[in-house]
Design a protein around this motif. Structure first.
Motif, mmCIF file in Angstrom:
data_model
loop_
_atom_site.group_PDB
_atom_site.id
_atom_site.type_symbol
_atom_site.label_atom_id
_atom_site.label_comp_id
_atom_site.label_asym_id
_atom_site.label_seq_id
_atom_site.Cartn_x
_atom_site.Cartn_y
_atom_site.Cartn_z
ATOM 1 N N PHE A 49 -38.734 -43.857 -0.814
ATOM 2 C CA PHE A 49 -38.371 -43.902 -2.230
ATOM 3 C C PHE A 49 -36.946 -44.384 -2.483
ATOM 4 O O PHE A 49 -36.342 -44.030 -3.491
ATOM 5 N N THR A 50 -36.398 -45.193 -1.562
ATOM 6 C CA THR A 50 -35.052 -45.725 -1.728
ATOM 7 C C THR A 50 -34.861 -46.930 -0.817
ATOM 8 O O THR A 50 -35.468 -47.016 0.262
ATOM 9 N N TYR A 51 -33.991 -47.856 -1.239
ATOM 10 C CA TYR A 51 -33.681 -49.055 -0.462
ATOM 11 C C TYR A 51 -32.965 -48.737 0.850
ATOM 12 O O TYR A 51 -32.889 -49.573 1.755
ATOM 13 N N LYS A 52 -32.415 -47.558 0.981
ATOM 14 C CA LYS A 52 -31.591 -47.213 2.146
ATOM 15 C C LYS A 52 -32.317 -47.379 3.477
ATOM 16 O O LYS A 52 -31.689 -47.520 4.527
ATOM 17 N N LEU A 53 -33.632 -47.372 3.428
ATOM 18 C CA LEU A 53 -34.420 -47.559 4.642
ATOM 19 C C LEU A 53 -34.123 -48.909 5.290
ATOM 20 O O LEU A 53 -34.128 -49.042 6.522
ATOM 21 N N ARG A 54 -33.822 -49.919 4.474
ATOM 22 C CA ARG A 54 -33.593 -51.273 4.982
ATOM 23 C C ARG A 54 -32.403 -51.300 5.952
ATOM 24 O O ARG A 54 -32.516 -51.760 7.089
ATOM 25 N N GLY A 55 -31.258 -50.852 5.476
ATOM 26 C CA GLY A 55 -30.054 -50.897 6.297
ATOM 27 C C GLY A 55 -30.120 -49.979 7.497
ATOM 28 O O GLY A 55 -29.653 -50.327 8.592
ATOM 29 N N ALA A 56 -30.705 -48.804 7.296
ATOM 30 C CA ALA A 56 -30.783 -47.834 8.392
ATOM 31 C C ALA A 56 -31.633 -48.375 9.541
ATOM 32 O O ALA A 56 -31.243 -48.312 10.714
ATOM 33 N N TYR A 57 -32.794 -48.937 9.215
ATOM 34 C CA TYR A 57 -33.663 -49.434 10.280
ATOM 35 C C TYR A 57 -33.060 -50.662 10.963
ATOM 36 O O TYR A 57 -33.144 -50.800 12.195
ATOM 37 N N ASN A 58 -32.444 -51.536 10.172
ATOM 38 C CA ASN A 58 -31.830 -52.728 10.773
ATOM 39 C C ASN A 58 -30.762 -52.326 11.787
ATOM 40 O O ASN A 58 -30.647 -52.914 12.866
#
Length: 504
Positions: A49-58
């Motif tokens: 439920f947030t864009y933060k997944l993008r940076g964390a996984y990268n």
């Protein structure tokens, strides 16, 4: 590293193992109100439920295997935490998340469900960060920054990549929420490289504006205190790399208050039936404020719906403040003569405007002080109403922007009134429709003095009113006939312990 160097990082970012390409949805209701095309980038639709997944996984995906084997640790107000937790779960490594003690439980539980270990520390992200650094030194785990890291910034930048792919036509401005600055830096670096004519506008709460103050000062500043309503952007100091990038790619930063965020949450709900967290609606609040300030028309404006992790019970506060934030409700203090018929005369002056709240308790034999909420369409209408009331001899004060009034006084109007004799207290329910309150007062116009009145429009089918009336014993039979003729459901509250303790 200059902003153009981020283009390759963003194009090669590893985000889609876990993240999804989110929609760019139109907001027709809001668009018709502000005269511009409004598009919402739905990052609230990510698995966490947030864009933060993008940076964390990268970031985690690009760590050496040895670093992942030692485990990762981060500090987060909640959304980045969930991104790290899900990423670590997918990649099979241990994750420890340090979160402020003020983090909503929905975010804490979301992290725990994904197998991460939670440590609560401090009241803000900065407090949690200091503790996380200490744990890194003690354990040798790898720290995953929530925003101040090139891989994290690049991961967030894929939001901008998707926007340009999804909407290749003209875009006037993209509005981005700013906490530590990771999303604004990554999105801005990508968009400005390919479409430099598009304005990138950061949005911060008025009480958590670390990036705005830093850019104005020319160096990173540390805020002494940060507001916690928009906990997802409650950052005392922005990142070093994000500051460098944001100085170059942001056209400006606009700030908004709590009421504006609440109004934006309501706007999103009305157009999408989705509920964002305060920081998730932050950029839309900024979009509305900027569009009104600039007077733009027929332009395409895009806001990032950055998160939807909010505790359900916070909706009470959001609903209370949304109408004020949208300039749909004015809060007034009005002084009227303490005599029968004054309430009704006052309501007649309001004309066709709906009353949203009405609080009064007898205190002075000559004057009555009323706390009233009124539906309006513009702030000018509120000013005109105050002028009209004063012109008719009713002293009125606009309390719409008075925080004490909105947070406390509206719930405290009342108290004991020992000087009031022969008081009867009844609770009534009547069908909630335009003019219902005035109709109720008109039917009550029997000459009995009103000593207590509390009404609040709750958006339900029935209005609920608590009324105190001074009815001499000799009028008891007439009063009972009045109740029968009124036709509304009612309850005698004279024996209610709440009345006896606080109002009687």
């Amino acid at each position: 590293m200059s902003p153009p160097d981020y283009l390759e990082r963003i194009l090669t970012a590893r985000v889609y193992d876990v993240a999804v390409e989110t929609g760019l949805d139109a907001m027709p209701n809001l668009a018709s109100r502000i005269g511009n095309r409004v598009l919402l980038k739905r990052e609230d639709m990510q698995p966490v439920f947030t864009y933060k997944l993008r940076g964390a996984y990268n970031k985690l995906a690009k760590l050496p295997q040895a670093a992942r084997d030692r485990g990762v640790i981060t500090a987060s107000a909640g959304n980045h935490a969930q991104g790290v937790a899900m990423s670590a779960q997918r990649l099979g490594c241990r994750a420890v998340i340090v979160m402020p003690a003020t983090t909503p439980s929905i975010k804490i539980n979301g992290v725990k469900r994904r197998g991460a270990e939670v440590v609560l520390h401090g009241d803000s992200y900065s407090d949690a960060y200091a503790h996380a650094v200490k744990l890194v030194e003690e354990t040798g785990m790898t720290y995953v920054a929530p925003f101040d890291d090139p891989d994290v910034i690049a991961g967030q930048g894929t939001v901008g990549m998707e926007i340009l792919r999804q909407h290749p036509d003209a875009i006037e401005a993209i509005f981005v929420p700013v906490g530590g600055g990771g999303l604004a830096a990554g999105l801005g670096a990508y968009v400005k490289r390919l479409r430099p004519e598009i304005k990138i506008i950061g949005v911060e709460p008025v009480d958590s504006d670390a990036m705005r103050r830093s850019i104005e000062a020319g160096h990173r500043v540390v805020l002494e205190h940060v507001g916690l309503f928009a906990d997802g952007v409650a950052v005392k100091q922005v990142g070093e790399e994000t500051f460098r990038l944001c100085r170059e790619v942001l056209d400006e930063i606009i700030t908004v208050d709590t009421d504006a965020m609440c109004a934006a949450i309501k706007d999103v709900f009305e157009d999408t039936r989705s509920i964002l967290e305060p920081s998730g609606a932050l950029s839309l609040a900024g979009l509305k404020a900027w569009a009104e300030r600039e007077g733009v028309q027929d332009k395409t404006l895009i806001a990032i719906a950055s998160g939807a992790n909010m505790n359900f019970d916070r909706l009470r506060h959001v609903a209370e403040r949304a109408e004020i934030g949208e300039a749909r409700e004015a809060i007034l203090a009005v002084t009227i003569p303490e005599q029968p018929g004054s309430f009704r005369s006052f309501c007649e002056l309001l004309g066709s405007r709906a009353v949203t709240e009405f609080n009064y308790r007898a205190a002075d034999p000559a004057e009555a002080h009323i706390f009233v909420g009124v539906k309006i369409s513009t702030r000018k209408e509120a000013a005109d109403l105050v002028a009209l009331l004063n012109e008719r001899g009713l002293k009125a004060v606009d309390l719409t922007d008075n925080e004490m009034a909105k947070l406390h006084i509206r719930h405290l109007v009342g108290g004991r009134a020992p000087q009031v004799e022969h008081e009867l207290v009844y609770r009534f329910e009547f069908p909630e429709r335009p003019g219902a309150l005035l109709n109720f007062l008109t039917q009550m116009g029997r000459g009995w003095n009103i000593s207590l009145f509390h009404y609040r429009n709750h958006g339900a089918d029935f209005g609920r009113v608590l009324v105190g009336m001074q009815v001499p014993p000799s009028d008891e039979a007439a009063f009972q006939r009045f109740l029968a003729e009124l036709g509304y459901d009612y309850t005698d509250e004279r024996d209610n312990p709440a009345y006896r303790l606080f109002l009687g």
